[in-house]
Motif scaffolding. Structure first.
Motif, PDB file in Angstrom:
ATOM      1  N   PHE A  10       0.834  -1.215   0.000  1.00 45.13           N
ATOM      2  CA  PHE A  10       0.000   0.000   0.000  1.00 45.13           C
ATOM      3  C   PHE A  10       0.867   1.263   0.000  1.00 45.13           C
ATOM      4  O   PHE A  10       0.635   2.207   0.750  1.00 45.13           O
ATOM      5  CB  PHE A  10      -0.977  -0.007   1.192  1.00 45.13           C
ATOM      6  CG  PHE A  10      -1.827  -1.246   1.240  1.00 45.13           C
ATOM      7  CD1 PHE A  10      -2.865  -1.410   0.331  1.00 45.13           C
ATOM      8  CD2 PHE A  10      -1.586  -2.271   2.149  1.00 45.13           C
ATOM      9  CE1 PHE A  10      -3.644  -2.572   0.324  1.00 45.13           C
ATOM     10  CE2 PHE A  10      -2.354  -3.430   2.160  1.00 45.13           C
ATOM     11  CZ  PHE A  10      -3.382  -3.572   1.241  1.00 45.13           C
ATOM     12  N   GLU A  72       3.393  -7.059   8.366  1.00 49.06           N
ATOM     13  CA  GLU A  72       3.835  -8.325   7.779  1.00 49.06           C
ATOM     14  C   GLU A  72       5.360  -8.257   7.690  1.00 49.06           C
ATOM     15  O   GLU A  72       5.908  -7.514   6.885  1.00 49.06           O
ATOM     16  CB  GLU A  72       3.224  -8.490   6.376  1.00 49.06           C
ATOM     17  CG  GLU A  72       3.653  -9.769   5.695  1.00 49.06           C
ATOM     18  CD  GLU A  72       3.227  -9.860   4.227  1.00 49.06           C
ATOM     19  OE1 GLU A  72       2.978  -8.822   3.576  1.00 49.06           O
ATOM     20  OE2 GLU A  72       3.151 -10.987   3.729  1.00 49.06           O
ATOM     21  N   LYS A  78       3.071 -16.291   6.526  1.00 48.59           N
ATOM     22  CA  LYS A  78       1.646 -16.119   6.175  1.00 48.59           C
ATOM     23  C   LYS A  78       0.733 -17.086   6.911  1.00 48.59           C
ATOM     24  O   LYS A  78      -0.315 -16.693   7.415  1.00 48.59           O
ATOM     25  CB  LYS A  78       1.445 -16.251   4.674  1.00 48.59           C
ATOM     26  CG  LYS A  78       1.379 -14.914   4.068  1.00 48.59           C
ATOM     27  CD  LYS A  78       0.675 -14.777   2.799  1.00 48.59           C
ATOM     28  CE  LYS A  78       0.962 -13.381   2.341  1.00 48.59           C
ATOM     29  NZ  LYS A  78       2.410 -13.171   2.055  1.00 48.59           N
ATOM     30  N   ASP A  95      -3.164 -10.539  -9.306  1.00 51.68           N
ATOM     31  CA  ASP A  95      -1.754 -10.634  -9.703  1.00 51.68           C
ATOM     32  C   ASP A  95      -1.073 -11.748  -8.892  1.00 51.68           C
ATOM     33  O   ASP A  95       0.015 -12.199  -9.239  1.00 51.68           O
ATOM     34  CB  ASP A  95      -1.014  -9.294  -9.519  1.00 51.68           C
ATOM     35  CG  ASP A  95      -1.296  -8.596  -8.201  1.00 51.68           C
ATOM     36  OD1 ASP A  95      -2.410  -8.722  -7.671  1.00 51.68           O
ATOM     37  OD2 ASP A  95      -0.392  -7.905  -7.698  1.00 51.68           O
ATOM     38  N   TRP A  96      -1.733 -12.181  -7.822  1.00 57.65           N
ATOM     39  CA  TRP A  96      -1.218 -13.262  -6.979  1.00 57.65           C
ATOM     40  C   TRP A  96      -1.946 -14.579  -7.245  1.00 57.65           C
ATOM     41  O   TRP A  96      -1.811 -15.528  -6.470  1.00 57.65           O
ATOM     42  CB  TRP A  96      -1.363 -12.887  -5.497  1.00 57.65           C
ATOM     43  CG  TRP A  96      -0.468 -11.745  -5.097  1.00 57.65           C
ATOM     44  CD1 TRP A  96      -0.782 -10.421  -5.058  1.00 57.65           C
ATOM     45  CD2 TRP A  96       0.907 -11.835  -4.696  1.00 57.65           C
ATOM     46  NE1 TRP A  96       0.294  -9.677  -4.654  1.00 57.65           N
ATOM     47  CE2 TRP A  96       1.344 -10.518  -4.421  1.00 57.65           C
ATOM     48  CE3 TRP A  96       1.799 -12.889  -4.540  1.00 57.65           C
ATOM     49  CZ2 TRP A  96       2.644 -10.243  -4.004  1.00 57.65           C
ATOM     50  CZ3 TRP A  96       3.092 -12.608  -4.115  1.00 57.65           C
ATOM     51  CH2 TRP A  96       3.498 -11.298  -3.853  1.00 57.65           C
ATOM     52  N   THR A 115      -7.774  -3.500  -9.934  1.00 64.75           N
ATOM     53  CA  THR A 115      -8.322  -2.327 -10.610  1.00 64.75           C
ATOM     54  C   THR A 115      -7.407  -1.998 -11.790  1.00 64.75           C
ATOM     55  O   THR A 115      -6.194  -1.850 -11.588  1.00 64.75           O
ATOM     56  CB  THR A 115      -8.371  -1.128  -9.638  1.00 64.75           C
ATOM     57  OG1 THR A 115      -9.166  -1.497  -8.514  1.00 64.75           O
ATOM     58  CG2 THR A 115      -8.942   0.115 -10.311  1.00 64.75           C
ATOM     59  N   ILE A 118      -3.967   1.357 -12.871  1.00 67.49           N
ATOM     60  CA  ILE A 118      -3.297   2.131 -11.812  1.00 67.49           C
ATOM     61  C   ILE A 118      -2.390   1.208 -11.003  1.00 67.49           C
ATOM     62  O   ILE A 118      -2.772   0.090 -10.667  1.00 67.49           O
ATOM     63  CB  ILE A 118      -4.302   2.878 -10.888  1.00 67.49           C
ATOM     64  CG1 ILE A 118      -3.554   3.742  -9.872  1.00 67.49           C
ATOM     65  CG2 ILE A 118      -5.255   1.935 -10.183  1.00 67.49           C
ATOM     66  CD1 ILE A 118      -4.167   5.064  -9.599  1.00 67.49           C
TER      67      ILE A 118
END
Ligand code: C2G
Length: 130
Positions: A10, A72, A78, A95-96, A115, A118
């Motif tokens: 982010f 993280e 995870k 994308d993962w 999205t 962007i």
């Protein structure tokens, strides 16, 4: 009550980040977000994010759709994070796609479409060029 978890950097927070967090929140009642640390980013990409981890976490934590934020520290943790947070659903952008299927023994794994048009990388390029 379903608990949803998602992870991300982010950096230079944008509408693509907001969209995935809003959609993740809609899949349950409680949204927990793992914000990757500066050190984790450096180890992955050999560069630090533009915004430091405390700012990135503060922005994510301020969103109405987010209930809890943690750092993280490692990609290898995870499974532990999902278990510690008692998450029922893991959400990631597509994308993962397929990358987190190994956790489907402990939670539902959902990939949501990114999205279009962007990304943080693109924003950095645009700013550099102008
Ligand atoms: N995202 C999106 N649409 C975009 C850009 C990003 O839906 N246009 C989503 C990504 O798919 C991801 C989330 O926003 O699910 C966070 O994206 P990044 O900050 O790029 O996070 P990333 O580097 O993928 O970190 O353990 C995994 C990492 O922490 C994920």
């Amino acid at each position: 009550m379903s608990r949803v978890i998602t992870f991300g950097t982010f950096d230079i927070f944008h509408v693509g980040h907001l969209n995935i967090l809003k959609r993740a929140a809609e899949l349950g009642e409680y949204l927990i977000v793992g914000v990757s640390t500066d050190a984790l980013n450096f180890s992955k990409k050999q560069r630090y994010p533009i915004c430091p981890q405390h700012s990135r976490a503060e922005i994510v934590d301020a969103l109405a759709c987010v209930d809890e934020v943690f750092y993280e520290e490692s990609l290898e943790l995870k499974r532990e994070y999902i278990l510690q947070c008692k998450a029922d659903i893991l959400v990631m952008g597509d994308d993962w796609q397929g990358k987190f299927d190994e956790f489907s023994d402990i939670c539902q794994v959902v990939y949501l479409p990114r999205t279009p048009s962007i990304s943080t990388t693109e924003l950095i390029e645009i700013v550099k060029e102008s």
